[in-house]
Design a protein around this motif. Sequence first.
Motif, PDB file in Angstrom:
ATOM      1  N   ILE A   1      49.622   3.635 -24.406  1.00 31.37           N
ATOM      2  CA  ILE A   1      50.417   2.728 -23.588  1.00 31.37           C
ATOM      3  C   ILE A   1      49.876   2.792 -22.161  1.00 31.37           C
ATOM      4  O   ILE A   1      49.794   3.877 -21.570  1.00 31.37           O
ATOM      5  N   MET A   2      49.507   1.634 -21.631  1.00 32.32           N
ATOM      6  CA  MET A   2      49.035   1.553 -20.249  1.00 32.32           C
ATOM      7  C   MET A   2      50.216   1.166 -19.366  1.00 32.32           C
ATOM      8  O   MET A   2      50.952   0.221 -19.665  1.00 32.32           O
ATOM      9  N   LEU A   3      50.364   1.894 -18.273  1.00 32.09           N
ATOM     10  CA  LEU A   3      51.467   1.664 -17.332  1.00 32.09           C
ATOM     11  C   LEU A   3      50.906   1.443 -15.937  1.00 32.09           C
ATOM     12  O   LEU A   3      49.816   1.908 -15.614  1.00 32.09           O
ATOM     13  N   ARG A   4      51.680   0.750 -15.133  1.00 35.02           N
ATOM     14  CA  ARG A   4      51.352   0.594 -13.712  1.00 35.02           C
ATOM     15  C   ARG A   4      52.423   1.320 -12.929  1.00 35.02           C
ATOM     16  O   ARG A   4      53.620   1.130 -13.169  1.00 35.02           O
TER      17      ARG A   4
ATOM     18  N   TYR B   1      46.284   6.871  -4.197  1.00 37.44           N
ATOM     19  CA  TYR B   1      47.024   7.164  -5.419  1.00 37.44           C
ATOM     20  C   TYR B   1      46.572   6.222  -6.524  1.00 37.44           C
ATOM     21  O   TYR B   1      46.236   5.070  -6.265  1.00 37.44           O
ATOM     22  N   ASP B   2      46.589   6.712  -7.755  1.00 39.68           N
ATOM     23  CA  ASP B   2      46.248   5.863  -8.887  1.00 39.68           C
ATOM     24  C   ASP B   2      47.288   4.758  -9.031  1.00 39.68           C
ATOM     25  O   ASP B   2      48.476   4.969  -8.778  1.00 39.68           O
ATOM     26  N   LYS B   3      46.833   3.565  -9.449  1.00 39.34           N
ATOM     27  CA  LYS B   3      47.750   2.447  -9.703  1.00 39.34           C
ATOM     28  C   LYS B   3      48.180   2.402 -11.157  1.00 39.34           C
ATOM     29  O   LYS B   3      49.244   1.890 -11.475  1.00 39.34           O
ATOM     30  N   PHE B   4      47.323   2.914 -12.042  1.00 39.64           N
ATOM     31  CA  PHE B   4      47.577   2.816 -13.480  1.00 39.64           C
ATOM     32  C   PHE B   4      47.470   4.187 -14.136  1.00 39.64           C
ATOM     33  O   PHE B   4      46.775   5.065 -13.641  1.00 39.64           O
ATOM     34  N   VAL B   5      48.149   4.317 -15.266  1.00 40.49           N
ATOM     35  CA  VAL B   5      48.048   5.521 -16.081  1.00 40.49           C
ATOM     36  C   VAL B   5      48.144   5.086 -17.543  1.00 40.49           C
ATOM     37  O   VAL B   5      48.852   4.128 -17.861  1.00 40.49           O
ATOM     38  N   THR B   6      47.392   5.748 -18.405  1.00 42.04           N
ATOM     39  CA  THR B   6      47.477   5.472 -19.834  1.00 42.04           C
ATOM     40  C   THR B   6      48.025   6.706 -20.536  1.00 42.04           C
ATOM     41  O   THR B   6      47.452   7.797 -20.408  1.00 42.04           O
TER      42      THR B   6
ATOM     43  N   HIS C   1      49.808  -2.117 -24.569  1.00 44.31           N
ATOM     44  CA  HIS C   1      49.826  -1.025 -25.546  1.00 44.31           C
ATOM     45  C   HIS C   1      48.924  -1.362 -26.719  1.00 44.31           C
ATOM     46  O   HIS C   1      48.632  -2.520 -26.975  1.00 44.31           O
ATOM     47  N   TRP C   2      48.491  -0.304 -27.392  1.00 42.47           N
ATOM     48  CA  TRP C   2      47.591  -0.408 -28.532  1.00 42.47           C
ATOM     49  C   TRP C   2      48.174   0.416 -29.672  1.00 42.47           C
ATOM     50  O   TRP C   2      48.030   1.641 -29.695  1.00 42.47           O
ATOM     51  N   PRO C   3      48.833  -0.248 -30.637  1.00 40.60           N
ATOM     52  CA  PRO C   3      49.495   0.483 -31.730  1.00 40.60           C
ATOM     53  C   PRO C   3      48.542   1.340 -32.554  1.00 40.60           C
ATOM     54  O   PRO C   3      48.893   2.448 -32.951  1.00 40.60           O
TER      55      PRO C   3
ATOM     56  N   ASP D   1      56.914   4.830 -30.263  1.00 41.06           N
ATOM     57  CA  ASP D   1      57.858   3.734 -30.498  1.00 41.06           C
ATOM     58  C   ASP D   1      59.032   3.776 -29.536  1.00 41.06           C
ATOM     59  O   ASP D   1      59.469   2.737 -29.033  1.00 41.06           O
ATOM     60  N   ASP D   2      59.554   4.973 -29.265  1.00 37.35           N
ATOM     61  CA  ASP D   2      60.679   5.089 -28.331  1.00 37.35           C
ATOM     62  C   ASP D   2      60.252   4.700 -26.914  1.00 37.35           C
ATOM     63  O   ASP D   2      60.999   4.044 -26.186  1.00 37.35           O
ATOM     64  N   ALA D   3      59.047   5.087 -26.531  1.00 35.97           N
ATOM     65  CA  ALA D   3      58.543   4.730 -25.199  1.00 35.97           C
ATOM     66  C   ALA D   3      58.452   3.209 -25.062  1.00 35.97           C
ATOM     67  O   ALA D   3      58.880   2.636 -24.057  1.00 35.97           O
ATOM     68  N   LEU D   4      57.908   2.551 -26.089  1.00 40.24           N
ATOM     69  CA  LEU D   4      57.811   1.083 -26.048  1.00 40.24           C
ATOM     70  C   LEU D   4      59.182   0.434 -25.993  1.00 40.24           C
ATOM     71  O   LEU D   4      59.393  -0.535 -25.256  1.00 40.24           O
TER      72      LEU D   4
END
Length: 115
Positions: free
Chosen positions: A46-49, A62-67, A39-41, A8-11
């Motif tokens: 949380i998926m980030l770019r 380099y990776d473009k995305f990270v979950t 994101h998927w509660p 929740d804090d990250a979101l």
Amino acid sequence: AQEMLTFDDALEILLNEHCAFGVYDFKAKMWRTALYMNHWPKTQRIMLRYAQDTNLNPNEHYDKFVTLKIFPINSVQIDEERFKTNERDLRDMSNVPKENIDEWVRKNGGTVRDN
């Protein structure tokens, strides 16, 4: 500062506050700025770019995305000076809702364009 961050804090940070934070890229062995994508509660993911970074070696892949999958998580850093974003990247590279980006622009002293 590195700290344990809940889902929740990250979101909250990604959608309503700084709209970016640092994530440790274990493959590249470096900290990188990351922006919200999805994101998927139910599964607390949380998926980030990763933001564009001029310090990266152009010859490396380099990776473009990270979950982010495990919360609380400690491979993130909240540091507004080191891991910052800008309006263009938020609008072009993230899925932060438009009204949240508009609010971020206002909070950071900018003027919201009508587009």
